[in-house]
Each structure stands twice: as structure tokens, then as C-alpha cells.
Design a protein around this motif. Sequence first.
Motif, PDB file in Angstrom:
ATOM      1  N   GLU A   1      -0.187  23.653 -70.047  1.00  0.00           N
ATOM      2  CA  GLU A   1       1.079  24.133 -69.484  1.00  0.00           C
ATOM      3  C   GLU A   1       1.175  23.779 -68.003  1.00  0.00           C
ATOM      4  O   GLU A   1       2.244  23.427 -67.498  1.00  0.00           O
ATOM      5  N   ALA A   2       0.045  23.861 -67.309  1.00  0.00           N
ATOM      6  CA  ALA A   2       0.029  23.466 -65.894  1.00  0.00           C
ATOM      7  C   ALA A   2       0.377  21.985 -65.745  1.00  0.00           C
ATOM      8  O   ALA A   2       1.059  21.587 -64.797  1.00  0.00           O
ATOM      9  N   ALA A   3      -0.094  21.169 -66.695  1.00  0.00           N
ATOM     10  CA  ALA A   3       0.218  19.739 -66.654  1.00  0.00           C
ATOM     11  C   ALA A   3       1.717  19.506 -66.870  1.00  0.00           C
ATOM     12  O   ALA A   3       2.338  18.680 -66.190  1.00  0.00           O
ATOM     13  N   ARG A   4       2.316  20.244 -67.833  1.00  0.00           N
ATOM     14  CA  ARG A   4       3.757  20.108 -68.057  1.00  0.00           C
ATOM     15  C   ARG A   4       4.546  20.552 -66.825  1.00  0.00           C
ATOM     16  O   ARG A   4       5.502  19.885 -66.401  1.00  0.00           O
ATOM     17  N   ASN A   5       4.155  21.684 -66.241  1.00  0.00           N
ATOM     18  CA  ASN A   5       4.827  22.152 -65.030  1.00  0.00           C
ATOM     19  C   ASN A   5       4.689  21.146 -63.894  1.00  0.00           C
ATOM     20  O   ASN A   5       5.619  20.950 -63.105  1.00  0.00           O
ATOM     21  N   ALA A   6       3.520  20.523 -63.811  1.00  0.00           N
ATOM     22  CA  ALA A   6       3.272  19.545 -62.750  1.00  0.00           C
ATOM     23  C   ALA A   6       4.215  18.355 -62.869  1.00  0.00           C
ATOM     24  O   ALA A   6       4.768  17.880 -61.875  1.00  0.00           O
TER      25      ALA A   6
ATOM     26  N   GLY B   1      -3.193   2.741 -71.198  1.00  0.00           N
ATOM     27  CA  GLY B   1      -3.411   4.172 -71.299  1.00  0.00           C
ATOM     28  C   GLY B   1      -3.116   4.730 -72.681  1.00  0.00           C
ATOM     29  O   GLY B   1      -3.312   5.930 -72.913  1.00  0.00           O
ATOM     30  N   GLY B   2      -2.646   3.859 -73.575  1.00  0.00           N
ATOM     31  CA  GLY B   2      -2.296   4.293 -74.925  1.00  0.00           C
ATOM     32  C   GLY B   2      -0.792   4.431 -75.065  1.00  0.00           C
ATOM     33  O   GLY B   2      -0.178   5.223 -74.329  1.00  0.00           O
ATOM     34  N   ILE B   3      -0.208   3.679 -75.977  1.00  0.00           N
ATOM     35  CA  ILE B   3       1.248   3.686 -76.129  1.00  0.00           C
ATOM     36  C   ILE B   3       1.761   5.083 -76.454  1.00  0.00           C
ATOM     37  O   ILE B   3       2.701   5.587 -75.822  1.00  0.00           O
TER      38      ILE B   3
ATOM     39  N   TRP C   1       3.973  11.354 -72.557  1.00  0.00           N
ATOM     40  CA  TRP C   1       4.145  11.865 -71.196  1.00  0.00           C
ATOM     41  C   TRP C   1       5.550  11.598 -70.668  1.00  0.00           C
ATOM     42  O   TRP C   1       6.092  12.408 -69.890  1.00  0.00           O
ATOM     43  N   ILE C   2       6.153  10.476 -71.042  1.00  0.00           N
ATOM     44  CA  ILE C   2       7.550  10.228 -70.638  1.00  0.00           C
ATOM     45  C   ILE C   2       8.457  11.299 -71.227  1.00  0.00           C
ATOM     46  O   ILE C   2       9.346  11.844 -70.546  1.00  0.00           O
TER      47      ILE C   2
ATOM     48  N   MET D   1       6.810   7.940 -63.384  1.00  0.00           N
ATOM     49  CA  MET D   1       5.987   9.143 -63.257  1.00  0.00           C
ATOM     50  C   MET D   1       5.296   9.477 -64.574  1.00  0.00           C
ATOM     51  O   MET D   1       4.121   9.892 -64.591  1.00  0.00           O
ATOM     52  N   GLY D   2       6.021   9.313 -65.694  1.00  0.00           N
ATOM     53  CA  GLY D   2       5.423   9.605 -66.990  1.00  0.00           C
ATOM     54  C   GLY D   2       4.221   8.730 -67.278  1.00  0.00           C
ATOM     55  O   GLY D   2       3.191   9.203 -67.779  1.00  0.00           O
TER      56      GLY D   2
END
Length: 537
Positions: free
Chosen positions: A156-161, A302-304, A310-311, A387-388
Motif C-alpha cells: 500500500e505504501a508503494a501504491r501511495n508513493a 524489468g518484465g513486461i 505499475w503503469i 514514472m510507472g
Amino acid sequence: MKSEELAKIEAEYQTDYQVGQDNFQKWGLDLHNRVFFVSALLVLVFVIGTLIFPGPANTALTGARDWAIGNFDWVFIGSANIFVLFCVALIFMPVSKIRLGGQDAKPEFSRFSWFAMLFAAGMGIGLMFWSVAEPTAYFHGAWYGAPFGGETGTEEAARNAMGATMFHWGIHPWAIYGIVALSLGFFTYNKGMPLTIRSAFYPLLGDRVWGPIGHVIDTVAVVATIFGLATSLGFGAQQAAAGLDFLFDIGKGINVQVAIITGVTAVAVFSVIRGIEGGVKLLSNINMIIALILVAFVFFAGGILNSLGWIATTTGAYLRDVVPLSNWIGRDDEAWFHGWTVFYWAWWISWSPFVGMFIARVSKGRTVREFMIAVLLVPTVITIIWMGVFGGNGLTQALNGVGELAEGLSSADLALFQMLQNLPLTEITSLLAILLVLVFFVTSSDSGSLVIDSITAGGKIDAPVTQRIFWAVMEGVIAAVLLFVGGDDALSALQSGAVTTGLPFAIILLLMCISLYKGLHHEQRLILARANLEPSR
């Protein structure tokens, strides 16, 4: 409508401006002496004072910056929200069909070159520096804690970031740039006024913009621009030096940083001599090609599925958090809010004269709707992808305990290279990243020189090349001297000075919105009046 009424409407913006040009032609110069010499004097006094007293100067200017950010956070956040709403509204208003330069004007540059130039001038260096460092900092709670005051080190911290990072680099800063750019482009190309900040206030001030009030507006714009550019050159040199040291172990001390600034400035001078077509446009196109290669490599390496994920996460988190992050009342993360968001808004506003004027310079022939869609949405979409891919892959490594990013953010300068270290072809991709940073330096310096030269020449876009060379050299000299003599204290003082100018410019931009609407409304009346006088077919 009668022809007398049309003449009356046309006369409302018939200006006879005189901005105090003095004749310096014998030295190959064409200067607006009040703005040029006052700006040069202020910069000189600041540099000398900072070199003599780097510590006290940093303390004083940091205090001024913190005072502005701490007491006027509502001005920065509220005004930025207004800019977004106003820019979006312009897309749907009848005035959206107005074309910069008149209804028959044609664009000077292809869409690809246009996008490349506005993107390179607006955020290129910053995206290279912060695309991995910023989300990693939020994820670990470095410096000011985590957005929303949440936990750190979790998914969740990663999503918020990612949502918070995108908020700082998304539609809000581009709305700030868009207000200045559209105002200057419209009043220059449609109303025949000089390409300088003061022109945007003619509907509010009339001929007084050519007097002392206008001189102050333009002088503040010049000082803010040169401080911002010199700061970016200094911090960018630190990142490039850190990258070279990371690859070749050559050290990243002051001598290396000054050498980088010297090389970048030399290339910038060459680019300035070649002009927009052979300089900024060419380098911006090269930038975009290198950036596409680098982002494509990280996307696949980084892996498709990981990159696509992440995008999507960045997009969703941005849409989810953009409204709560835009609120300044009752925040649980006040330290983070002031240290990051308000600071960013002040920084973007202080940069708006430079970026806005440059975008205006290359946007003739675009309609208001096309302009706003391009300036707001296209960079935002590109930044989400950027960024993604970069930030997302950095967070993947942090979440999975891979590499140095999993241990925290040791240095913002190194974050990008630490992420690339855990992907294939590290040396090649890191060199590409350093090259991209350096070329972004050149385009920023080049476009900044064009902007400062235009303001100090009273709005001329064809002033002698000698002046543009002078400003390109000055940007490099200021950054190099401050770094070499004053070190980080001097550079931080320069950045604090630039950010502090964001407060008065926030008010100036709010007034600019009113002035722009009045000007566009007048142009709409003029178009309708002329159409009513045309014979029916």
C-alpha cells in the motif's frame, strides 16, 4: 454589426508600446536597459553575497523559503487547483477555437518536435533525477515521512508513493506552465505585443505595463528564471557526476561537477548560435529518441507484465489521490505536505516564466483547445508511463529486497543508477541515462537563454545572438562558481531564493488568468464582429 462597432472593438487593443529601448547596436546588443541591468545587478549581488557568506545566505534564504511555504501553503495549493480548473474549462469554452497568431496561422513545428521541445524544457531533467528517487523516498518514509502519514515498506505504501509522485509531476504543474504559455502566446501572436511577461497584463493595466510595474514583473521573471536554471544545472551536474563515479569510479567531487557544467555550457552556446531549428529542436528530438530507447529497455528488462502493472497502478493511484492530495486543510502529513507538495508547487510556479515563455515561443498556429490538450494531457500521459516504468521497477526491487534500493534511499543522485544496476546491460543503460541528463541540460540552458534574452530585449524574438550567448554562459558560470566556492550551501541558497519567488508569482499568475480570459473574450468578439461584416455567400 456596423463597421464603426468593429473599429471600436479593434481599437481596444491597439497598443503603442515603448519599453525603454536604448541603442546598444554598436556593441552588437539590443537591450531593454532597465530590465537587463537591474536583473544583472541583482544576480551579481546575490552571487557575490552567497560566495562571501554561503552559510548565512543559505540560512537566511532557507528561512524565507520555509516562511513562505509554512504560512502560505493555502496560496500555493489553492492557486494550483484554480489553474487546473481554468485550463480544463478553456478546452470546452467557445474561445477554444481561437488560434494563436490568427485564424489563418500555421504551426511552425511538427507535433513530434513541438511535444519534444515543451517536454524537454518543462521537466526533462527533473524526471531523470526523481523518477526512481521520489517514489523510493516515499516508500521508505525518507526525509518527511510518507504521504497521508501512512505506513512505510508495504505494498500500500508503494501504491501511495506512485500516486503522490505522479501528483507532483502531473496535470497541476503543466496547468501552471499552460497559463503562462497561453497568455504570452496569445498576447504576442494575436495582439501584436512583445514576447515578455508584462504583455499578459495589458487588459488589466493598459499602457501602464510599459512603465515601472512592467519593469518589476519582467525583472522578477528574469531573476527567478536564471536562479532556477543555475540550480538545475548544479543539481544535474551532481547527478551526472554521481553516475560517472558509479560506473567508472572517477570521483564525484566539485572538480568533476564543474567540468560537466563547463562542457554542457559549451554545447549550449553552440546550440544557441544555431537557433531554435538547428539547436533546441534538434536536441529535443534527440532527447525524445534516447528517452524512448531507455524507457523501452527498462519496460522489457524489468518484465513486461510488471511494467504494465505499475503503469496501471500509477494511473489508478493518481486518479484516486489527486483530490485528497490537493486539499490543504486538516492534513495528517503536514511535514510531508510542506516538504514535498508545497515546495514543488512553489518550484513549478517559480519556473513558469521560463517554461511558459518558451512553450509560447514554439506554439504559434495552435488553437487554444489543441494547445491545452497538448500541454495538459500529453505530458501527463507520458509521465505516467515514465514514472510507472522507472519508479515502478525501483519499487519492485525495494519490495523484493533486491539491491540497494531495498535498504533505503542513500542518495537521490544515485537512485536511478542503483535501479539500472539490477537490470541487464547496466553499463550501457547507465551511460544512456547520463547522456540523456546531459542533453536535457543543454536544452534547458538553450531554451532558458532564449527566454531571458527575449525579456531583457523588451520582448524581441530576433535579438542579436551575442545576448543569448551571454545568458547561456552566465547560467553555467553562476552554477559552477557557486558549486566550486560555496558548495552545497550556496546551491541550496540559490534554490531557496528561486522557490521564494514562487509566492509573488502565484499572485501574478492568478491575475494572469483574469487577464487571459478578458483577452480571449475580446478576440472572440472581434472574430464574430468580422464574420458579421463578411458578405453572405
